[in-house]
Design an enzyme around this catalytic site. Structure first.
Site, PDB file in Angstrom:
ATOM      1  N   HIS A 111       0.836  -1.206   0.000  1.00 15.02           N
ATOM      2  CA  HIS A 111       0.000   0.000   0.000  1.00 15.02           C
ATOM      3  C   HIS A 111       0.872   1.258   0.000  1.00 15.02           C
ATOM      4  O   HIS A 111       0.675   2.161  -0.828  1.00 15.02           O
ATOM      5  CB  HIS A 111      -0.898  -0.025   1.236  1.00 15.02           C
ATOM      6  CG  HIS A 111      -1.804   1.154   1.381  1.00 15.02           C
ATOM      7  ND1 HIS A 111      -3.130   1.117   1.015  1.00 15.02           N
ATOM      8  CD2 HIS A 111      -1.581   2.403   1.837  1.00 15.02           C
ATOM      9  CE1 HIS A 111      -3.687   2.302   1.239  1.00 15.02           C
ATOM     10  NE2 HIS A 111      -2.764   3.104   1.748  1.00 15.02           N
ATOM     11  N   GLU A 112       1.837   1.299   0.909  1.00 12.43           N
ATOM     12  CA  GLU A 112       2.687   2.496   0.989  1.00 12.43           C
ATOM     13  C   GLU A 112       3.602   2.627  -0.219  1.00 12.43           C
ATOM     14  O   GLU A 112       3.952   3.748  -0.624  1.00 12.43           O
ATOM     15  CB  GLU A 112       3.491   2.486   2.292  1.00 12.43           C
ATOM     16  CG  GLU A 112       2.651   2.441   3.563  1.00 12.43           C
ATOM     17  CD  GLU A 112       1.592   3.534   3.652  1.00 12.43           C
ATOM     18  OE1 GLU A 112       1.756   4.590   2.997  1.00 12.43           O
ATOM     19  OE2 GLU A 112       0.591   3.328   4.366  1.00 12.43           O
TER      20      GLU A 112
ATOM     21  N   HIS B 289       1.782   4.684  -2.742  1.00  9.93           N
ATOM     22  CA  HIS B 289       1.923   6.116  -2.488  1.00  9.93           C
ATOM     23  C   HIS B 289       3.285   6.631  -2.935  1.00  9.93           C
ATOM     24  O   HIS B 289       3.399   7.653  -3.625  1.00  9.93           O
ATOM     25  CB  HIS B 289       1.764   6.401  -0.992  1.00  9.93           C
ATOM     26  CG  HIS B 289       0.357   6.392  -0.500  1.00  9.93           C
ATOM     27  ND1 HIS B 289      -0.624   7.195  -1.027  1.00  9.93           N
ATOM     28  CD2 HIS B 289      -0.236   5.677   0.498  1.00  9.93           C
ATOM     29  CE1 HIS B 289      -1.759   6.988  -0.374  1.00  9.93           C
ATOM     30  NE2 HIS B 289      -1.554   6.071   0.548  1.00  9.93           N
TER      31      HIS B 289
ATOM     32  N   GLU C 114      -4.634   7.729  -2.989  1.00  2.85           N
ATOM     33  CA  GLU C 114      -5.157   6.447  -2.515  1.00  2.85           C
ATOM     34  C   GLU C 114      -5.482   5.504  -3.663  1.00  2.85           C
ATOM     35  O   GLU C 114      -5.409   4.284  -3.507  1.00  2.85           O
ATOM     36  CB  GLU C 114      -6.387   6.667  -1.646  1.00  2.85           C
ATOM     37  CG  GLU C 114      -6.086   7.187  -0.257  1.00  2.85           C
ATOM     38  CD  GLU C 114      -5.208   6.240   0.546  1.00  2.85           C
ATOM     39  OE1 GLU C 114      -5.400   5.005   0.464  1.00  2.85           O
ATOM     40  OE2 GLU C 114      -4.322   6.729   1.267  1.00  2.85           O
TER      41      GLU C 114
END
Length: 490
Positions: free
Chosen positions: A255-256, A259, A285
């Site tokens: 997930h990170e 980003h 997101e």
């Protein structure tokens, strides 16, 4: 030097200083000594004072009035600087500095309260954060809805009304799907065993590499609440480790990485300018969620992950790749938003949206928040909250003043659903690559269609330009329903 040149030279210095302030925040959440919290709050307040003075410098108005854009890029730079100037000049310097100081302190108080399950110890500073954000929202709204003004910081153009309408359209399909899943005869099992921290972190690094993370311009650290930080040539990620739940570490990392790759993928010509970071948190997101879910939790990629985990950890109670895919995507009414499956995740966000909107509007007292959270959670998820760290203390966002941020998580899911539909149409053999642990075709498509453009277009236009159609929640809900119908034999 033209007015535009002067404006951009000044802006680059401001952006560079903002990156320095961001690095102080990263340090605070990863390696800063606990005893340094009070001093750090003063340091961040001082930095905010410098930044606010620059963002409200009267010369900006003069330069904006005289600047003539030579092309679409220059026009976008002027548009974003003008927007930032208009917002910054509505907020008194005293208030901007006090928000920076209090939220820095509040973050440490929240972390301690979370560790001790101590809601009363957190409430006084939370009340102060909310009071400051209410004041800021009122200053920005100038007679309008203060919560809308706060949302606009994270998702320009979005309003509580438009978000609430989208949530109202999404909720019935999600609730119906959840009921069918929880009533299904087929209920996948989870994994079993203990998974050492070092081994988890080694695999997390390999997963980050598989998704294209540039280790020359980033690093991985441990944090209480995973986050990413930075842009340009320095975009860092964090994760967390639970010995019995390696998926927490692995999917937080992926997930990170989404980003960070957004920031690292922006056109280098935009570095240290308003275009040199993600256009909104919703679009941000969309990158983290498509990396994590549509790609990282796909049957093809989890098939590769299954082999990796079996080689590294031995037997962990899952018989084959299909059972592993089902375990990764198992639907459960858990407490923690960041660990939630794709069916429940948006219901977590909807709950927080309603609660924080009530807090900012003054319809919910801070002292009543825990009871309101627990009542709403029981109603929405059918489970009683067992302790505060599983309830209102689980997220860092309110302690650091991010009111208006939570809705962007679901906006990101919606945008990711649209991007995934377009991506699959353009790369029909994507699963062949994902099955080998190779996400490059997807990440390169996202870099070209979304990431490299940074803040060039508005959030919705960014997604529409990438997909070829206007974004809405349909593709996301269709994807979720189709995926879980297979897993649960609906």
């Amino acid at each position: 030097m033209t007015a535009y040149d002067d404006l951009m030279a000044f802006q680059r210095e401001t952006e560079a200083l903002a990156q320095v302030a961001g690095r102080l925040g990263w340090d605070q959440e990863t390696v800063m000594p606990r005893g340094a919290a009070e001093q750090r709050s003063e340091e961040l307040a001082a930095m905010e004072g410098v930044l606010h003075a620059r963002r409200t410098d009267p010369r900006i108005a003069d330069w904006l009035a005289s600047a003539v854009p030579a092309d679409a890029v220059a026009a976008a730079q002027i548009r974003l600087i003008s927007r930032s100037y208009a917002r910054a000049t509505k907020v008194p310097a005293r208030l901007a500095q006090e928000i920076a100081r209090v939220t820095s302190m509040a973050q440490g108080i929240w972390a301690e309260a979370r560790a001790r399950e101590d809601v009363p110890g957190f409430l006084p500073v939370l009340a102060e954060v909310i009071r400051l954000r209410q004041e800021e929202g009122a200053a920005l709204a100038q007679g309008g809805d203060p919560y809308d003004a706060l949302i606009d910081d994270y998702e320009p153009g979005a309003t509580a009304e438009s978000i609430g309408a989208m949530f109202a359209r999404m909720r019935p399909r999600l609730v119906d799907l959840r009921a069918r899943i929880l009533g299904a005869a087929r209920q996948p099992a989870g994994i079993a065993g203990k998974f050492g921290e070092e081994a988890q972190l080694r695999m997390a690094r390999d997963l980050a590499t598989a998704f294209g993370y540039d280790w020359n311009r980033g690093r991985l650290d441990i944090a209480v609440h995973p986050f990413s930080s930075g842009s340009g040539d320095d975009a860092r990620i964090t994760t967390r480790v639970a010995e019995a739940d390696p998926f927490n570490c692995f999917y937080s990392t992926i997930h990170e990485v989404g980003h960070a790759c957004y920031e690292l993928g922006i056109d280098p010509d935009y570095r240290l300018t308003p275009l040199g970071s993600g256009v909104s948190m919703g679009v941000h997101e969309s990158q983290s969620r498509i990396y994590e879910n549509q790609l990282g939790r796909s049957r093809a990629f989890t098939g590769w992950m299954f082999g990796q985990m079996r080689d590294r950890f031995g037997d962990f109670g899952v018989r084959d790749a299909d059972a592993f895919h089902a375990a990764v995507n198992r639907v459960q009414a858990g407490y923690i938003r960041t660990e939630a499956d794709e069916v429940h995740y948006n219901l977590h966000v909807m709950m927080r949206f309603d609660l924080e909107r009530a807090l900012i509007r003054g319809d919910l007292a801070v002292g009543d928040l825990e009871a309101a959270w627990n009542d709403r959670f029981a109603a929405d998820f059918g489970v009683a909250v067992d302790r505060p760290s599983h309830g209102m203390l689980q997220d860092v966002h309110w302690s650091v003043g991010l009111f208006g941020y939570f809705p962007t998580y679901t906006l990101g899911n919606v945008y990711a659903g649209c991007l995934h539909r377009a991506l699959r149409a353009d790369i029909p053999d994507l699963d062949d690559h994902l099955a080998r642990g190779d996400a490059r075709p997807a990440t390169e498509w996202l870099r070209a269609r979304v990431q490299r453009h940074g803040g060039l277009r508005s959030p919705r236009d960014t997604i529409a330009h990438a997909c070829g159609f206007a974004p809405d929640e349909g593709p996301l809900l269709d994807y979720i329903e189709a995926k879980f119908a297979v897993i649960y034999d609906l």
